[in-house]
Design an enzyme around this catalytic site. Structure first.
Site, PDB file in Angstrom:
ATOM      1  N   GLY A  32       0.875  -1.352  -0.191  1.00  0.00           N
ATOM      2  CA  GLY A  32       0.117   0.167  -0.013  1.00  0.00           C
ATOM      3  C   GLY A  32       0.767   1.174  -0.106  1.00  0.00           C
ATOM      4  O   GLY A  32       1.602   1.457   0.966  1.00  0.00           O
ATOM      5  N   ALA A  33       0.914   1.919  -0.995  1.00  0.00           N
ATOM      6  CA  ALA A  33       1.693   3.064  -1.390  1.00  0.00           C
ATOM      7  C   ALA A  33       0.820   4.547  -1.131  1.00  0.00           C
ATOM      8  O   ALA A  33       1.462   5.532  -1.459  1.00  0.00           O
ATOM      9  CB  ALA A  33       2.335   3.123  -2.585  1.00  0.00           C
ATOM     10  N   ASN A  45     -12.582  -4.458   2.202  1.00  0.00           N
ATOM     11  CA  ASN A  45     -11.170  -4.638   2.852  1.00  0.00           C
ATOM     12  C   ASN A  45     -10.826  -6.065   2.926  1.00  0.00           C
ATOM     13  O   ASN A  45      -9.449  -6.246   2.990  1.00  0.00           O
ATOM     14  CB  ASN A  45     -11.016  -3.571   3.703  1.00  0.00           C
ATOM     15  N   HIS A  93      -9.784  -1.572  18.198  1.00  0.00           N
ATOM     16  CA  HIS A  93      -9.366  -0.299  17.663  1.00  0.00           C
ATOM     17  C   HIS A  93     -10.695   0.535  16.997  1.00  0.00           C
ATOM     18  O   HIS A  93     -11.189   0.327  15.832  1.00  0.00           O
ATOM     19  CB  HIS A  93      -8.539  -0.219  16.437  1.00  0.00           C
ATOM     20  N   VAL A 135      -0.195   6.404   4.752  1.00  0.00           N
ATOM     21  CA  VAL A 135       0.200   5.582   5.818  1.00  0.00           C
ATOM     22  C   VAL A 135       1.635   4.937   5.383  1.00  0.00           C
ATOM     23  O   VAL A 135       2.573   4.817   5.904  1.00  0.00           O
ATOM     24  CB  VAL A 135      -0.771   4.709   6.333  1.00  0.00           C
TER      25      VAL A 135
END
Length: 308
Positions: free
Chosen positions: A10-11, A96, A176, A14
């Site tokens: 994942g670029a 996801n 979370h 984050v």
């Protein structure tokens, strides 16, 4: 001695910022992977070109090909969608889960001995997806959330009391999200519990702000979400693992009876070292704290039950 190797999947903000921190610390060579053609290559090249200025020799490579990730010591998973208008939480969960399952399967095949750090939300549920897709033991599948949540709590405590963040320690347990459990009784300034330094209503306000820390940033930004603190928190976990620091950090791990919970990823304090999860640091909870932790675990279970 060859450098360690870390793959960041994942670029986006984050992932790219985590890659920057890891490389600039000279901690490991970094492979930045993304499905979008040109994105990881461009960010990887930009990071590589900063090396002479910053003064490190870590290699940074951007790619769309998982073959380049072979032999990674740590795999960080940040890929996934942010929630969009009209998208339900369940829609986000399922989409996801599909993304995380696919990227973890591809990366784990190239690096079967790696340690996985999952960052994608909904975090605790995505850890279950990663565990299943990788086939790794629980010691090598970790979720990054508690480090971030605790960092936010520490920030708010330091601001409230006008002290250095270096002298503040805090623990946040549970899932979370807004059911997380900031443990004020175990949160200290120079060893003194904040419950002895602040009135109960201020402690409660800090706990509430921590639980809504991510949402506060999203509201301020208007578009996008936090990435500097999540990337720094991810780096802290990678550093603890690769340098075998035996750090006690709050991470999402698969509990097997600890804290009265089994077969569920929930945030708890753990000892992190070269093997990943080395042991759960089980602490005594009051009945009220245990009840809050149980409610948080139940909220995670609701999400997990919706996974295919």
């Amino acid at each position: 001695m060859p450098r360690h190797k870390v793959t960041v999947i994942g670029a986006g903000n984050v992932g790219a910022t985590a890659a920057q921190r890891i490389a600039e610390a000279g901690l490991a060579d970094v492979v930045l992977v993304d499905i979008v053609e040109g994105l990881p290559q461009g960010k990887g090249l930009d990071l590589a070109e900063a090396a002479p200025v910053v003064g490190h020799d870590a290699a940074v490579l951007g790619t769309n090909d998982y073959a380049a990730t072979a032999g990674s010591d740590v795999i960080v998973v940040t890929s996934g969608l942010a929630r969009k208008p009209g998208m339900s939480r369940d829609d986000l969960l399922l989409k996801n889960a599909e993304i995380v399952g696919g990227v973890v399967k591809a990366a784990a095949a190239q690096s079967p001995d790696a340690i996985l750090i999952v960052v994608t939300n909904p975090l605790d549920a995505m850890c279950h997806v990663a565990l299943k897709a990788s086939g790794f033991p629980r010691e090598r599948v970790l979720g990054m959330a508690g480090v971030l949540d605790s960092a936010r709590f520490r920030t708010f405590i330091a601001l409230e009391l006008g002290v250095s963040v270096k002298d503040v320690h805090a623990f946040v347990l549970g899932g979370h999200g807004d059911t997380m459990v900031p443990l004020s009784r175990y949160s200290t300034v120079a060893g003194v519990p904040i419950t002895e330094l602040l009135p109960a209503e201020r402690v409660k306000a800090l706990e509430d702000r921590t639980a809504n820390g991510g949402a506060e940033i999203v509201a301020l930004l208007g578009t996008g979400s936090a990435f500097y603190a999540p990337a720094a928190s991810t780096y802290e976990m990678v550093d603890a693992i690769l340098r075998d620091r035996k750090r006690v950090l709050p991470c999402a791990v698969l509990l097997q009876g600890e804290f009265g919970v089994s077969d569920l990823f929930v945030g708890v304090p753990v000892v992190l070292g070269r093997g990943g999860l080395e042991r759960v640091f089980e602490i005594q909870l009051t009945p009220d704290e245990q009840a809050a932790f149980r409610r948080s675990a139940d909220a995670v279970q609701e999400l997990v039950d919706k996974l295919p």
